[in-house]
Design a protein around this motif. Structure first.
Motif, PDB file in Angstrom:
ATOM      1  N   TYR A 231      31.405  46.594 -45.695  1.00 21.60           N
ATOM      2  CA  TYR A 231      32.569  47.329 -46.022  1.00 21.60           C
ATOM      3  C   TYR A 231      32.223  48.723 -46.677  1.00 21.60           C
ATOM      4  O   TYR A 231      32.926  48.827 -47.856  1.00 21.60           O
ATOM      5  N   GLU A 232      31.310  49.195 -46.177  1.00 22.27           N
ATOM      6  CA  GLU A 232      31.004  50.472 -46.606  1.00 22.27           C
ATOM      7  C   GLU A 232      31.629  51.660 -45.854  1.00 22.27           C
ATOM      8  O   GLU A 232      31.463  51.499 -44.692  1.00 22.27           O
ATOM      9  N   ILE A 233      32.186  52.418 -46.600  1.00 19.41           N
ATOM     10  CA  ILE A 233      32.886  53.573 -45.951  1.00 19.41           C
ATOM     11  C   ILE A 233      31.947  54.664 -45.554  1.00 19.41           C
ATOM     12  O   ILE A 233      30.909  55.179 -46.035  1.00 19.41           O
ATOM     13  N   GLU A 234      31.986  55.109 -44.242  1.00 18.42           N
ATOM     14  CA  GLU A 234      31.204  56.123 -43.611  1.00 18.42           C
ATOM     15  C   GLU A 234      32.072  57.220 -42.702  1.00 18.42           C
ATOM     16  O   GLU A 234      33.244  56.813 -42.501  1.00 18.42           O
ATOM     17  N   GLY A 235      31.395  58.347 -42.687  1.00 17.46           N
ATOM     18  CA  GLY A 235      32.071  59.459 -41.738  1.00 17.46           C
ATOM     19  C   GLY A 235      31.509  59.058 -40.289  1.00 17.46           C
ATOM     20  O   GLY A 235      30.922  58.263 -39.833  1.00 17.46           O
ATOM     21  N   PHE A 236      32.136  59.908 -39.394  1.00 17.73           N
ATOM     22  CA  PHE A 236      31.705  59.898 -38.013  1.00 17.73           C
ATOM     23  C   PHE A 236      30.400  60.637 -37.959  1.00 17.73           C
ATOM     24  O   PHE A 236      30.473  61.845 -38.297  1.00 17.73           O
ATOM     25  N   ARG A 237      29.333  60.127 -37.300  1.00 20.25           N
ATOM     26  CA  ARG A 237      28.201  60.851 -37.406  1.00 20.25           C
ATOM     27  C   ARG A 237      27.799  61.531 -36.033  1.00 20.25           C
ATOM     28  O   ARG A 237      26.590  62.191 -36.135  1.00 20.25           O
ATOM     29  N   THR A 238      28.652  61.554 -35.044  1.00 18.80           N
ATOM     30  CA  THR A 238      28.368  62.544 -34.034  1.00 18.80           C
ATOM     31  C   THR A 238      29.653  63.068 -33.729  1.00 18.80           C
ATOM     32  O   THR A 238      30.740  62.549 -33.823  1.00 18.80           O
ATOM     33  N   LEU A 239      29.584  64.231 -33.210  1.00 18.29           N
ATOM     34  CA  LEU A 239      30.842  65.159 -32.914  1.00 18.29           C
ATOM     35  C   LEU A 239      31.500  64.547 -31.602  1.00 18.29           C
ATOM     36  O   LEU A 239      32.816  64.496 -31.739  1.00 18.29           O
ATOM     37  N   GLY A 240      30.733  64.033 -30.723  1.00 19.14           N
ATOM     38  CA  GLY A 240      31.402  63.392 -29.657  1.00 19.14           C
ATOM     39  C   GLY A 240      32.390  62.127 -30.077  1.00 19.14           C
ATOM     40  O   GLY A 240      33.488  62.181 -29.772  1.00 19.14           O
ATOM     41  N   LEU A 241      31.813  61.048 -31.057  1.00 19.36           N
ATOM     42  CA  LEU A 241      32.664  60.463 -31.482  1.00 19.36           C
ATOM     43  C   LEU A 241      34.158  60.744 -32.230  1.00 19.36           C
ATOM     44  O   LEU A 241      35.067  60.049 -32.262  1.00 19.36           O
ATOM     45  N   PHE A 242      33.618  61.499 -33.295  1.00 17.17           N
ATOM     46  CA  PHE A 242      34.662  62.054 -34.154  1.00 17.17           C
ATOM     47  C   PHE A 242      35.887  62.663 -33.341  1.00 17.17           C
ATOM     48  O   PHE A 242      37.104  62.602 -33.400  1.00 17.17           O
ATOM     49  N   ASN A 243      35.510  63.389 -32.033  1.00 16.04           N
ATOM     50  CA  ASN A 243      36.429  63.900 -31.247  1.00 16.04           C
ATOM     51  C   ASN A 243      37.179  62.920 -30.535  1.00 16.04           C
ATOM     52  O   ASN A 243      38.336  62.932 -30.365  1.00 16.04           O
ATOM     53  N   GLU A 244      36.511  62.177 -30.024  1.00  9.78           N
ATOM     54  CA  GLU A 244      37.217  60.810 -29.426  1.00  9.78           C
ATOM     55  C   GLU A 244      38.016  60.096 -30.113  1.00  9.78           C
ATOM     56  O   GLU A 244      38.955  59.781 -29.816  1.00  9.78           O
ATOM     57  N   ALA A 245      37.654  59.871 -31.314  1.00 14.56           N
ATOM     58  CA  ALA A 245      38.596  59.286 -32.336  1.00 14.56           C
ATOM     59  C   ALA A 245      39.678  59.810 -32.723  1.00 14.56           C
ATOM     60  O   ALA A 245      40.666  59.377 -32.627  1.00 14.56           O
ATOM     61  N   MET A 246      39.760  61.407 -32.999  1.00 12.19           N
ATOM     62  CA  MET A 246      40.798  62.032 -33.168  1.00 12.19           C
ATOM     63  C   MET A 246      41.837  62.099 -31.968  1.00 12.19           C
ATOM     64  O   MET A 246      43.135  61.743 -31.978  1.00 12.19           O
ATOM     65  N   ARG A 247      41.334  61.883 -30.853  1.00 17.99           N
ATOM     66  CA  ARG A 247      42.232  61.947 -29.691  1.00 17.99           C
ATOM     67  C   ARG A 247      42.937  60.479 -29.443  1.00 17.99           C
ATOM     68  O   ARG A 247      44.297  60.330 -29.099  1.00 17.99           O
ATOM     69  N   ALA A 248      42.113  59.458 -29.571  1.00 13.38           N
ATOM     70  CA  ALA A 248      42.639  58.027 -29.648  1.00 13.38           C
ATOM     71  C   ALA A 248      43.613  57.789 -30.624  1.00 13.38           C
ATOM     72  O   ALA A 248      44.774  57.355 -30.598  1.00 13.38           O
ATOM     73  N   ILE A 249      43.339  58.360 -31.981  1.00 12.22           N
ATOM     74  CA  ILE A 249      44.300  57.951 -33.018  1.00 12.22           C
ATOM     75  C   ILE A 249      45.484  58.960 -32.515  1.00 12.22           C
ATOM     76  O   ILE A 249      46.969  58.337 -32.919  1.00 12.22           O
ATOM     77  N   ASN A 250      45.565  59.908 -32.284  1.00 13.31           N
ATOM     78  CA  ASN A 250      46.581  61.002 -31.871  1.00 13.31           C
ATOM     79  C   ASN A 250      47.512  60.159 -30.837  1.00 13.31           C
ATOM     80  O   ASN A 250      48.823  60.252 -30.744  1.00 13.31           O
ATOM     81  N   GLU A 251      46.898  59.643 -29.809  1.00 13.66           N
ATOM     82  CA  GLU A 251      47.427  59.021 -28.715  1.00 13.66           C
ATOM     83  C   GLU A 251      48.272  57.805 -29.168  1.00 13.66           C
ATOM     84  O   GLU A 251      49.338  57.701 -28.764  1.00 13.66           O
ATOM     85  N   ALA A 252      47.756  57.075 -30.206  1.00 11.40           N
ATOM     86  CA  ALA A 252      48.368  55.987 -30.847  1.00 11.40           C
ATOM     87  C   ALA A 252      49.582  56.309 -31.557  1.00 11.40           C
ATOM     88  O   ALA A 252      50.527  55.458 -31.699  1.00 11.40           O
ATOM     89  N   VAL A 253      49.819  57.559 -32.099  1.00 12.61           N
ATOM     90  CA  VAL A 253      50.933  57.867 -32.881  1.00 12.61           C
ATOM     91  C   VAL A 253      51.777  58.949 -32.129  1.00 12.61           C
ATOM     92  O   VAL A 253      52.531  59.577 -32.618  1.00 12.61           O
ATOM     93  N   ASP A 254      51.599  58.762 -30.691  1.00 11.44           N
ATOM     94  CA  ASP A 254      52.586  59.584 -29.958  1.00 11.44           C
ATOM     95  C   ASP A 254      52.298  61.010 -30.154  1.00 11.44           C
ATOM     96  O   ASP A 254      53.438  61.619 -30.075  1.00 11.44           O
TER      97      ASP A 254
END
Length: 272
Positions: A231-254
């Protein structure tokens, strides 16, 4: 499932090789391997020593033949182990990928996750990045090299203008996003101000939706990853995953979040 020590030695043989591909073996990689062994039989120091000794007498061909002798369920578990070993540090480089793909092909190991999500090139590495979303729905990238929570926690709190943060984890919407992103050994979380007195004004609709309990959440939030084991907090370590996560999060919140450009940010923007 019961397997012979010879097969476990073969698994150890290649796990150690994979872990060494990008330098020294990390504690996270050792833990992944130990967790795997304990699913097959009771482990103690004597058994682990025997496995290590048997591995010393193996070569690539013998080890591959032993792994290929596993049944389908065993091969699935070994494939997942190898993938977890090379991704334990949050990054898979080209050498690790090449050996993993060779083992997958030679030993008939089924792919446990979509490779397009799992294999991330070293040249995609960035300073760990976090997505801050203020209550107006504006998203910004923030980056930090800090790993220790005593420092990182204060930094995260400052980004959302709070004294301290608390972690929101394992809600149904967040779990669905973690599964969609194929986060090996990690899950998606977001953090909010721990004290209501510290919260900035305004209902944060993305946070409310991802909390999923019909309870409004207020103020700025910051998205991050959290390890499954410690349960250690981390950032996204690759730009690809960060961008992918941003898009997925935004899609989930319409589409309620105004996202930053899909490029490497400077990490110097503050939440409003």
């Amino acid at each position: 499932m019961t397997v012979s020590l010879d097969i476990l030695a073969a698994v150890y043989y290649f796990s150690k090789m994979l872990a060494h591909m990008d330098g020294e073996i990390e504690d996270e990689e050792i833990q992944v391997l130990f967790d795997f062994f304990t699913t097959f039989r009771e482990m103690d120091n004597a058994v682990l020593r025997k496995i290590s000794e048997l591995a010393e007498d193996l070569d690539d061909d013998k080890a591959m033949a032993l792994i290929d002798s596993l049944d389908d369920d065993g091969k699935k578990q070994v494939g997942e182990l190898f993938l977890n070993v090379i991704s334990a540090d949050g990054l898979i480089d080209s050498k690790e990928e090449a050996l993993f793909n060779l083992l997958k092909e030679t030993c008939n190991l089924p792919a446990s996750v979509d490779d397009s999500h799992a294999i991330r090139e070293a040249d995609d590495a960035i300073v760990p990045a976090f997505l801050v979303v203020n209550y107006n729905g504006v998203g910004t990238m923030q980056q930090s090299e800090h790993e220790d929570w005593s420092t990182l926690g204060d930094e995260l709190a400052s980004w959302i203008r709070a004294k301290r943060v608390e972690v929101v984890r394992f809600t149904s919407p967040l779990n669905a996003l973690s599964e969609k992103l194929n986060l090996l050994g990690r899950h998606l979380v977001f953090m909010i101000a721990r004290s209501h007195e510290d919260m900035t004004v305004g209902d944060n609709m993305p946070a409310t939706i991802l909390y999923g309990a019909g309870v409004p959440l207020y103020g700025n939030i910051v998205f991050a990853l959290e390890t499954d084991e410690d349960y250690e907090i981390e950032g996204f370590r690759t730009l690809g995953l960060f961008n992918e996560a941003m898009r997925a999060i935004n899609e989930a919140v319409d589409g309620l979040i105004q996202l930053p450009d899909v490029v490497l940010g400077t990490g110097e923007e503050d939440a409003e």
